[in-house]
Design a protein around this motif. Structure first.
Motif, short mmCIF file in Angstrom:
data_model
loop_
_atom_site.label_atom_id
_atom_site.label_comp_id
_atom_site.label_asym_id
_atom_site.label_seq_id
_atom_site.Cartn_x
_atom_site.Cartn_y
_atom_site.Cartn_z
N GLY A 50 -1.57 9.91 17.74
CA GLY A 50 -1.27 8.50 17.52
C GLY A 50 -2.34 7.82 16.68
N ALA A 51 -3.61 8.17 16.90
CA ALA A 51 -4.69 7.63 16.09
C ALA A 51 -4.59 8.13 14.65
CB ALA A 51 -6.04 8.01 16.69
N ALA A 56 -2.72 7.02 8.86
CA ALA A 56 -1.78 7.35 7.78
C ALA A 56 -0.86 6.18 7.45
CB ALA A 56 -0.97 8.58 8.17
N ILE A 57 -0.32 5.53 8.49
CA ILE A 57 0.63 4.43 8.26
C ILE A 57 -0.09 3.22 7.69
CG2 ILE A 57 2.17 2.80 9.43
CD1 ILE A 57 2.94 5.12 11.32
N GLU A 58 -1.26 2.90 8.22
CA GLU A 58 -1.98 1.75 7.69
C GLU A 58 -2.44 2.00 6.26
OE1 GLU A 58 -3.66 -0.25 11.82
OE2 GLU A 58 -5.08 0.77 10.50
N GLY A 62 0.39 0.00 4.84
CA GLY A 62 -0.19 -1.32 5.08
C GLY A 62 0.33 -2.02 6.31
N ILE A 63 0.96 -1.29 7.23
CA ILE A 63 1.51 -1.88 8.46
C ILE A 63 0.53 -1.62 9.60
CG2 ILE A 63 3.42 -1.84 10.11
CD1 ILE A 63 5.21 -0.88 7.82
N PRO A 64 0.11 -2.65 10.34
CA PRO A 64 -0.83 -2.43 11.43
C PRO A 64 -0.23 -1.53 12.52
CG PRO A 64 -0.70 -4.76 10.89
CD PRO A 64 0.42 -4.08 10.15
N LEU A 158 6.90 11.60 8.28
CA LEU A 158 7.43 10.25 8.46
C LEU A 158 6.76 9.28 7.49
CD1 LEU A 158 8.90 7.94 9.87
CD2 LEU A 158 7.13 7.98 11.65
N THR A 159 5.44 9.36 7.38
CA THR A 159 4.70 8.47 6.49
C THR A 159 5.14 8.66 5.04
OG1 THR A 159 2.80 8.56 7.98
CG2 THR A 159 2.40 7.78 5.73
N ALA A 160 5.27 9.92 4.62
CA ALA A 160 5.62 10.21 3.24
C ALA A 160 7.02 9.69 2.90
CB ALA A 160 5.54 11.71 2.98
#
Length: 335
Positions: A50-51, A56-58, A62-64, A158-160
């Motif tokens: 999760g960390a 990766a998502i931030e 750019g989403i917190p 998912l991020t990609a």
């Protein structure tokens, strides 16, 4: 554990087909109604995943991203205000009661709930709007390795896809072969210092912070070594006072813009005569081998794969059986 480390590259290669359908549907929904925040809920190694997702998502979207405290639901019986947000529950077994209750709570609040699980027939999967199968297959080792690698890879997929990041997607396609090479790297240079240690510090930053925390957990689980994971910045706000020749430090240096600060910290620690072992490309005293840089997040996944292989050998040197950590069982249920 040793066998499952070797199985991880194939698990990552196989998961693409299993994830394709539900991932497409999830990304469609995320783009149709973009969340302002992502909340993760997980325990143990999955919490480190999760960390990793937070980074990766931030970084790429750019989403917190914030980690939930399940006790708010389980002990204090309070739902969070998560309407139209994303709740990402991460678990190998999908059977921990606090994760299940947090997911139910988020659904009541109007969140889109997603389970990233290895056991797709689990109660957590049943409570979630969308299930993303990790696809690691049966994992018998109590200390999770193959399922962690597969989870990290799934989070990068998912991020990609969500960020439409072709560079990251291409790096993920190269990951299985690189994982095979990473498991074969020789980290024996650290075994003398680590086999005699009662405590260790593990440092990372950016893409390697979650990796450092995961390595610290595995040192506890498999080698009975007290270890704590820190960001390179946080380490300097207090833990630096522990530096000595008798307190080994393992540092995972990222392969992107976050590297400079850790390289500078490593140089400072060596001036202080710390027993420092840094994971980075290139040769040198106190350096543990790492694959040539490719893409920062996938490089970090390869670094933890190298660590896992080393941990099995280190446990044996300390007279431990990595497959039988004391006081632990494969599925831990907490509330």
């Amino acid at each position: 554990m040793a066998a499952e480390i070797q199985e991880a590259p194939d698990a990552v290669a196989r998961q693409e087909a299993k994830l394709a359908g539900p991932m497409r549907e999830l990304v469609r929904r995320l783009k149709a109604k973009p969340p302002h925040i992502v909340v993760t809920v997980a325990r143990g190694s999955s919490a480190h995943a999760g960390a990793f997702a937070k980074h990766a998502i931030e970084r790429h979207l750019g989403i917190p991203v914030a980690a939930a405290a399940p006790s708010i639901v389980t002990a204090y019986h309070r739902d969070l205000k998560l309407k139209d947000q994303l709740l990402l529950a991460i678990s190998q077994s999908g059977r921990s009661d606090d994760l299940i209750e947090q997911t139910k709570s988020a659904k009541r609040a109007g969140a889109l709930t997603v389970a990233l699980v290895n056991a797709t027939d689990s109660p957590l999967a049943a409570e979630s709007d969308i299930v993303l199968p990790i696809g690691a297959g049966l994992e018998q080792s109590i200390a999770a390795t193959k399922s962690v690698i597969a989870t990290l890879a799934a989070l990068l997929r998912l991020t990609a896809e969500w960020a439409e990041n072709d560079e990251l997607a291409a790096a993920i396609s190269r990951l299985p072969q690189r994982l095979k090479a990473a498991a074969d790297l020789d980290w024996s240079a650290c075994f003398g210092a680590f086999s005699e240690a009662s405590s260790l510090m593990v440092i990372g930053r950016g893409s390697t912070l979650a990796i450092a925390r995961e390595a610290a957990l595995k040192l506890k689980e498999t080698c009975n070594i007290h270890a704590e994971g820190y960001s390179g910045a946080e380490f300097q706000h207090g833990p630096m006072a522990l530096v000595s020749t008798h307190y080994p430090i393992l540092m995972f240096i990222p392969t992107d813009e976050a590297a400079d600060a850790l390289v500078a910290l490593a140089a400072d620690l060596r001036r202080k005569h710390a027993a420092l072992f840094s994971v980075e490309p290139g040769a040198g005293e106190g350096r543990l081998p790492s694959l040539p840089p490719d893409q920062a997040e996938t490089d970090a996944v390869c670094q933890i794969q190298s660590f896992y292989a080393a941990a099995v050998r280190l446990a044996k040197l300390r007279g431990m059986d990595a497959d039988r950590p004391r006081h632990l069982q494969k599925v831990t249920r907490t509330r």
